[in-house]
Design an enzyme around this catalytic site. Structure first.
Site, PDB file in Angstrom:
ATOM      1  N   ASP A   1       9.178  16.806 117.634  1.00  0.00           N
ATOM      2  CA  ASP A   1       8.182  16.175 118.514  1.00  0.00           C
ATOM      3  C   ASP A   1       8.113  14.664 118.331  1.00  0.00           C
ATOM      4  O   ASP A   1       7.042  14.072 118.477  1.00  0.00           O
ATOM      5  CB  ASP A   1       6.778  16.780 118.292  1.00  0.00           C
TER       6      ASP A   1
ATOM      7  N   LYS B   1      11.822  12.601 121.409  1.00  0.00           N
ATOM      8  CA  LYS B   1      13.264  12.556 121.697  1.00  0.00           C
ATOM      9  C   LYS B   1      13.531  12.607 123.191  1.00  0.00           C
ATOM     10  O   LYS B   1      14.464  12.000 123.679  1.00  0.00           O
ATOM     11  CB  LYS B   1      13.985  13.736 121.027  1.00  0.00           C
TER      12      LYS B   1
ATOM     13  N   GLY C   1      10.779  21.490 123.334  1.00  0.00           N
ATOM     14  CA  GLY C   1       9.940  21.283 124.511  1.00  0.00           C
ATOM     15  C   GLY C   1       9.582  19.835 124.704  1.00  0.00           C
ATOM     16  O   GLY C   1       9.187  19.164 123.763  1.00  0.00           O
ATOM     17  N   HIS C   2       9.785  19.351 125.905  1.00  0.00           N
ATOM     18  CA  HIS C   2       9.221  18.051 126.237  1.00  0.00           C
ATOM     19  C   HIS C   2       8.910  17.980 127.724  1.00  0.00           C
ATOM     20  O   HIS C   2       9.488  18.707 128.528  1.00  0.00           O
ATOM     21  CB  HIS C   2      10.104  16.905 125.767  1.00  0.00           C
TER      22      HIS C   2
ATOM     23  N   GLN D   1      14.256  19.753 118.021  1.00  0.00           N
ATOM     24  CA  GLN D   1      13.555  19.814 116.726  1.00  0.00           C
ATOM     25  C   GLN D   1      13.848  18.546 115.893  1.00  0.00           C
ATOM     26  O   GLN D   1      14.400  17.591 116.405  1.00  0.00           O
ATOM     27  CB  GLN D   1      13.934  21.064 115.923  1.00  0.00           C
TER      28      GLN D   1
HETATM   29  P1  IMP Z   1      11.338  28.608 115.467  1.00  0.00           P
HETATM   30  O1  IMP Z   1      12.311  27.520 115.730  1.00  0.00           O
HETATM   31  O2  IMP Z   1      10.611  29.080 116.695  1.00  0.00           O
HETATM   32  O3  IMP Z   1      11.928  29.743 114.679  1.00  0.00           O
HETATM   33  O4  IMP Z   1      10.167  28.003 114.523  1.00  0.00           O
HETATM   34  C1  IMP Z   1      10.410  27.601 113.175  1.00  0.00           C
HETATM   35  C2  IMP Z   1       9.594  26.376 112.813  1.00  0.00           C
HETATM   36  O5  IMP Z   1      10.072  25.239 113.531  1.00  0.00           O
HETATM   37  C3  IMP Z   1       8.092  26.484 113.162  1.00  0.00           C
HETATM   38  O6  IMP Z   1       7.345  25.777 112.192  1.00  0.00           O
HETATM   39  C4  IMP Z   1       7.992  25.781 114.501  1.00  0.00           C
HETATM   40  O7  IMP Z   1       6.698  25.282 114.763  1.00  0.00           O
HETATM   41  C5  IMP Z   1       9.011  24.668 114.309  1.00  0.00           C
HETATM   42  N1  IMP Z   1       9.599  24.187 115.569  1.00  0.00           N
HETATM   43  C6  IMP Z   1      10.526  24.815 116.316  1.00  0.00           C
HETATM   44  N2  IMP Z   1      10.844  24.064 117.387  1.00  0.00           N
HETATM   45  C7  IMP Z   1      10.107  22.944 117.296  1.00  0.00           C
HETATM   46  C8  IMP Z   1      10.023  21.756 118.109  1.00  0.00           C
HETATM   47  O8  IMP Z   1      10.704  21.580 119.131  1.00  0.00           O
HETATM   48  N3  IMP Z   1       9.126  20.821 117.676  1.00  0.00           N
HETATM   49  C9  IMP Z   1       8.411  20.967 116.539  1.00  0.00           C
HETATM   50  N4  IMP Z   1       8.470  22.032 115.769  1.00  0.00           N
HETATM   51  C10 IMP Z   1       9.313  23.025 116.136  1.00  0.00           C
END
Ligand code: IMP
Length: 422
Positions: free
Chosen positions: A13, A16, A40-41, A217
């Site tokens: 977040d 990017k 997500g953005h 991420q």
């Molecule tokens: P997952 O990627 O859904 O398996 O989540 C694993 C961890 O990464 C969790 O703490 C999520 O909140 C975090 N996470 C996954 N994608 C994002 C992102 O795009 N931004 C911020 N945190 C993320």
């Protein structure tokens, strides 16, 4: 630089999307190389607001070639839903070697999270971890298997057979024919986009195209180098690009590291510089720090340069892009974390033992803040003295030059200090 990786330097977040959008204006190709619909953005284009999760950021620009490379995990239902919302023309290719996210993966994601009690990771529940688990276990459906319409039902049945003990243990059950019925229209839709994107990308490189590799991420969420187990299941850092796109490592020219002027984290896990006072609430509201994918409020903290130096080391970062500097206006004292104390020792690294990381306390320097609203400035020299000092301190503590900083969500609120393409 011709081939540039966009790397989130914190826990995701970092903005990017906005920076990729800026860099994409000067590029021919945008490639996503890892993750899936967990990213997500929000992008505003011709007065329409788009929430992108799975698609590359260049999708709203008709002149850009968009590629979803082999390192991604692709949910075909979300894929169609997001593309249906795009109103402009676009060019998009999907790797035949990428991994498919099935509805089963989302169910397992939820089941496993719920079974963890207070050990939850706080996943986005998009099935990311379970899909990558199947990939590594060598039982996943790759895109090539999914769009093989003649064998799709058989491929689903084989997959369910290999998964039978696990699904039984979770109390989950599926029928191959029902899954086939549900997913066939999505397979038909996806098929037209599928190709060997390694061949395509290498051809585009031969044609000397300018290419942006868009990491989703942040580096601290990297499965290899992040704050395990509070990480995602892929690697968003620069060295992940060759492996996850099918190009040679030496074809990557450099990386732009995106960092917020402060720190945020969504989901669980240690966060040494987290703010618990009302300041966190103020920053959260001012910057609308809520997840685009899950809507969850983000945790807020002071800038932590131990994390930034960690990312610099594990990923390689050529230039910094600093986002949300405008949010810090009106804060009297700005703390920057320069090291941690762990068991009475001063350390300058992110401990790999998560219990140690939980125990580490931040050591701060304190800079004077500024009161002026900087969201309308058009150049570096218009910044208040203390804001300039803040940026200079970041350069000094990271030893990475700043290429741009951003003072608002709009494209025009981007102050470029260095043209990295020339
Ligand atoms: P997952 O990627 O859904 O398996 O989540 C694993 C961890 O990464 C969790 O703490 C999520 O909140 C975090 N996470 C996954 N994608 C994002 C992102 O795009 N931004 C911020 N945190 C993320």
């Amino acid at each position: 630089m011709k081939r540039i990786v966009v790397v989130g330097m914190q826990w995701g977040d970092e903005g990017k999307g906005k920076i990729t959008d800026y860099l994409a204006q000067k590029s021919d190709v945008v490639v996503r190389f890892q993750g899936g619909a967990n990213a997500g953005h929000t992008v505003v284009f011709s007065d329409t607001k788009y929430s992108l999760h799975l698609l590359p950021s260049g999708i709203l620009n008709p002149d850009i070639v968009n590629i979803m490379a082999n390192g991604m995990v692709i949910d075909p239902i979300i894929f169609k839903k997001e593309l249906d919302a795009i109103k402009n023309l676009y060019t998009l290719y999907v790797s035949s070697r990428a991994t498919i996210v099935l509805p089963i993966h989302k169910d397992i994601d939820l089941f496993l999270e719920n079974s963890k009690g207070d050990k939850k990771i706080g996943t986005t529940a998009k099935g990311i971890g379970p899909a990558y688990t199947d990939k590594v276990a060598r039982i996943a459906l790759k895109v090539a298997d999914f769009v093989d319409l003649e064998h799709l039902e058989e491929n689903l049945a084989n997959y369910l057979y290999l998964k039978r003990f696990e699904l039984k243990a979770y109390g989950l059950s599926y029928s191959a024919s029902k899954l086939y019925e549900e997913l066939l229209p999505y397979a038909v839709y996806l098929k037209r986009f599928v190709t060997d994107t390694s061949i395509l990308l290498n051809n585009l490189i031969t044609e000397n195209k300018t290419i942006i590799f868009e990491g989703a991420q942040g580096s601290l969420l990297c499965i290899e180098n992040g704050t395990y187990p509070f990480v995602t299941s892929s690697s968003p850092i620069a060295s992940s690009v060759p492996l996850n796109t099918g190009i040679a490592p030496w074809l990557v020219d450099g990386a732009v590291g995106i960092m917020k002027a402060y720190t945020t984290r969504v989901g669980e896990g240690p966060f040494p510089t987290e703010i618990f006072s009302n300041l966190a609430h103020e920053i959260r509201e001012k910057a609308r720090e809520y997840g685009v994918t899950t809507g969850r409020p983000r945790r807020i903290g002071y800038l932590d340069t131990v994390l930034i130096r960690h990312t610099k080391r594990v990923s390689g970062i050529s230039y910094l892009a600093i986002t949300l500097l405008d949010i810090l206006s009106g804060i009297d004292e700005l703390k920057i974390c320069v090291s941690y104390t762990l068991d009475d020792q001063i350390i300058d690294y992110v401990p790999s033992n998560i219990r140690d990381f939980e125990k580490a306390t931040p050591n701060y320097i304190v800079l004077e803040g500024w009161n002026e609203d900087i969201s309308n400035i058009k150049s570096y020299k218009e910044l208040p003295k203390n804001a300039k000092e803040y940026l200079k301190k970041i350069e000094e503590l990271t030893n990475i030059p700043i290429m741009l900083f951003s003072v608002g969500a709009d494209r025009t609120q981007t102050i470029v200090l260095k043209d990295i393409f020339n």
